[in-house]
Write an enzyme that holds these catalytic residues in place. Structure first.
Site, PDB file in Angstrom:
ATOM      1  N   ASP A  27      31.053  60.377  59.999  1.00  0.00           N
ATOM      2  CA  ASP A  27      31.430  60.344  58.597  1.00  0.00           C
ATOM      3  C   ASP A  27      32.939  60.512  58.431  1.00  0.00           C
ATOM      4  OD1 ASP A  27      30.980  60.178  55.882  1.00  0.00           O
ATOM      5  OD2 ASP A  27      30.486  62.294  55.646  1.00  0.00           O
ATOM      6  N   TRP A  32      39.449  58.732  55.519  1.00  0.00           N
ATOM      7  CA  TRP A  32      40.600  58.686  56.429  1.00  0.00           C
ATOM      8  C   TRP A  32      41.563  57.594  56.000  1.00  0.00           C
ATOM      9  CZ3 TRP A  32      42.741  55.105  59.737  1.00  0.00           C
ATOM     10  CH2 TRP A  32      43.607  55.585  60.736  1.00  0.00           C
ATOM     11  N   ARG A  40      39.507  50.818  52.846  1.00  0.00           N
ATOM     12  CA  ARG A  40      38.478  51.566  53.550  1.00  0.00           C
ATOM     13  C   ARG A  40      38.075  50.907  54.863  1.00  0.00           C
ATOM     14  NH1 ARG A  40      35.349  55.345  51.045  1.00  0.00           N
ATOM     15  NH2 ARG A  40      33.464  54.556  52.055  1.00  0.00           N
ATOM     16  N   HIS A  44      37.061  52.044  58.891  1.00  0.00           N
ATOM     17  CA  HIS A  44      35.869  51.681  59.657  1.00  0.00           C
ATOM     18  C   HIS A  44      36.250  51.033  60.994  1.00  0.00           C
ATOM     19  CE1 HIS A  44      33.175  52.872  56.527  1.00  0.00           C
ATOM     20  NE2 HIS A  44      33.641  51.993  55.657  1.00  0.00           N
ATOM     21  N   GLU A  74      20.821  53.609  52.832  1.00  0.00           N
ATOM     22  CA  GLU A  74      21.472  53.848  51.546  1.00  0.00           C
ATOM     23  C   GLU A  74      22.853  53.197  51.451  1.00  0.00           C
ATOM     24  OE1 GLU A  74      18.191  56.088  52.104  1.00  0.00           O
ATOM     25  OE2 GLU A  74      19.947  56.490  53.324  1.00  0.00           O
ATOM     26  N   TRP A  76      23.703  50.231  51.687  1.00  0.00           N
ATOM     27  CA  TRP A  76      23.718  48.948  51.003  1.00  0.00           C
ATOM     28  C   TRP A  76      24.217  49.090  49.571  1.00  0.00           C
ATOM     29  CZ3 TRP A  76      23.127  44.827  53.956  1.00  0.00           C
ATOM     30  CH2 TRP A  76      22.371  44.920  55.141  1.00  0.00           C
ATOM     31  N   ARG A  78      26.942  50.348  48.701  1.00  0.00           N
ATOM     32  CA  ARG A  78      28.396  50.215  48.668  1.00  0.00           C
ATOM     33  C   ARG A  78      28.787  48.812  48.197  1.00  0.00           C
ATOM     34  NH1 ARG A  78      30.508  53.549  54.047  1.00  0.00           N
ATOM     35  NH2 ARG A  78      29.382  55.483  53.552  1.00  0.00           N
ATOM     36  N   LEU A 138      24.697  55.992  80.884  1.00  0.00           N
ATOM     37  CA  LEU A 138      24.625  56.570  79.550  1.00  0.00           C
ATOM     38  C   LEU A 138      23.705  55.714  78.698  1.00  0.00           C
ATOM     39  CD1 LEU A 138      25.722  58.605  77.360  1.00  0.00           C
ATOM     40  CD2 LEU A 138      27.384  56.822  76.772  1.00  0.00           C
ATOM     41  N   ARG A 199      25.284  68.084  55.235  1.00  0.00           N
ATOM     42  CA  ARG A 199      23.928  67.586  55.013  1.00  0.00           C
ATOM     43  C   ARG A 199      23.593  66.596  56.125  1.00  0.00           C
ATOM     44  NH1 ARG A 199      27.314  65.531  51.180  1.00  0.00           N
ATOM     45  NH2 ARG A 199      27.676  63.274  51.228  1.00  0.00           N
ATOM     46  N   SER A 201      21.684  63.715  55.678  1.00  0.00           N
ATOM     47  CA  SER A 201      21.678  62.338  55.174  1.00  0.00           C
ATOM     48  C   SER A 201      20.612  61.443  55.798  1.00  0.00           C
ATOM     49  CB  SER A 201      23.071  61.714  55.349  1.00  0.00           C
ATOM     50  OG  SER A 201      24.016  62.370  54.540  1.00  0.00           O
ATOM     51  N   GLU A 212      20.129  71.693  67.510  1.00  0.00           N
ATOM     52  CA  GLU A 212      21.222  72.523  67.012  1.00  0.00           C
ATOM     53  C   GLU A 212      22.144  71.621  66.195  1.00  0.00           C
ATOM     54  OE1 GLU A 212      21.597  75.907  67.635  1.00  0.00           O
ATOM     55  OE2 GLU A 212      19.588  75.740  68.489  1.00  0.00           O
TER      56      GLU A 212
END
Length: 245
Positions: A27, A32, A40, A44, A74, A76, A78, A138, A199, A201, A212
């Site tokens: 987030d 930023w 924006r 990203h 959620e 979408w 934007r 990984l 939160r 989300s 944790e």
């Protein structure tokens, strides 16, 4: 294969027990960029570069599984410009990283509903999943068009179908887990959220029931491998009892 809730951690590294599976809510990209008076999407793009650095750092930090929240059900809501820009960033990331992921032993998979994504992106996702299927250094899972409640609805539908077909008589937690997008994945030991929000989300509500949590004020484009290492060290100091005394 279903992994038990709260699977054992990987071996200790540098005297600190490391989580086997780390999940990150990435987030703060937009903020930023806004703080710097940039669009924006610049944030990203910088965030995508940060993903590459964190992925490369994980094996040396003792992390075997990394799951990142790239785009929620959620998101979408934007602006169309931002959504289209994000989809372009996802396509570019997969195209550019496919060869490197394969060479570095990273297995890449995706969770979330794919039907709403454009066909080219779906094809790229399937291609890199197939190309990296044999890698073991990984395990990288990217959540795109993912929502925990949506996943539970889809999983419940699959489970109901199996019951109707007589494959399952008395369903268990393991049966539902086998119907989730994350079937075969260990549950996350640690969930990190950047940017100061506290939160979850709608991210991995079933899988992270015993994880944790760590909430850091650092915005995702500023979140370095050093930040991750510090959080992993703190994790090693926690006592995890999973309901026991």
């Amino acid at each position: 294969m279903v992994f038990a809730r709260g699977a054992a951690n990987a071996a200790a590294t540098g005297g600190t027990t490391r989580p086997r599976h780390v999940a990150i809510i990435m987030d703060g990209n937009g903020r930023w960029a806004t703080e710097r008076s940039w669009p924006r999407l610049v944030g990203h793009r910088r965030g995508a570069e940060r993903v590459k650095q964190i992925v490369r750092a994980c094996p040396d930090l003792g992390v075997d599984w990394l799951t990142v929240y790239a785009f929620s059900t959620e998101n979408w809501k934007r602006s169309a410009e931002e959504v289209l820009g994000l989809m372009k960033i996802f396509r570019r990331y997969i195209e550019r990283e496919a060869e490197g992921m394969s060479a570095e032993g990273v297995r890449m998979r995706f969770i979330g509903g794919r039907e709403r994504l454009d066909r080219k992106l779906q094809d790229l996702m399937a291609s890199i999943e197939a190309r990296t299927a044999g890698n073991t250094r990984l395990n990288l899972t990217v959540a795109i068009n993912y929502g925990g409640r949506d996943e539970l609805v889809r999983a419940s539908t699959r489970l109901a179908q199996k019951i109707a077909e007589g494959q399952i008589v008395k369903p268990t937690e393991a049966d539902l887990a086998d119907c989730m997008d994350t079937a075969g994945h260990p549950d996350p030991d640690l969930v990190i959220r950047t940017s100061g929000e506290t939160r979850t989300s709608n991210f991995l509500p079933w899988q992270a029931a015993y994880a944790e949590y760590e909430f850091t004020p650092t915005l995702w484009p500023d979140f370095t491998p050093a930040h991750l290492a510090t959080i992993l060290d703190r994790y090693g100091l926690r006592e995890r009892r999973f309901g026991g005394a």
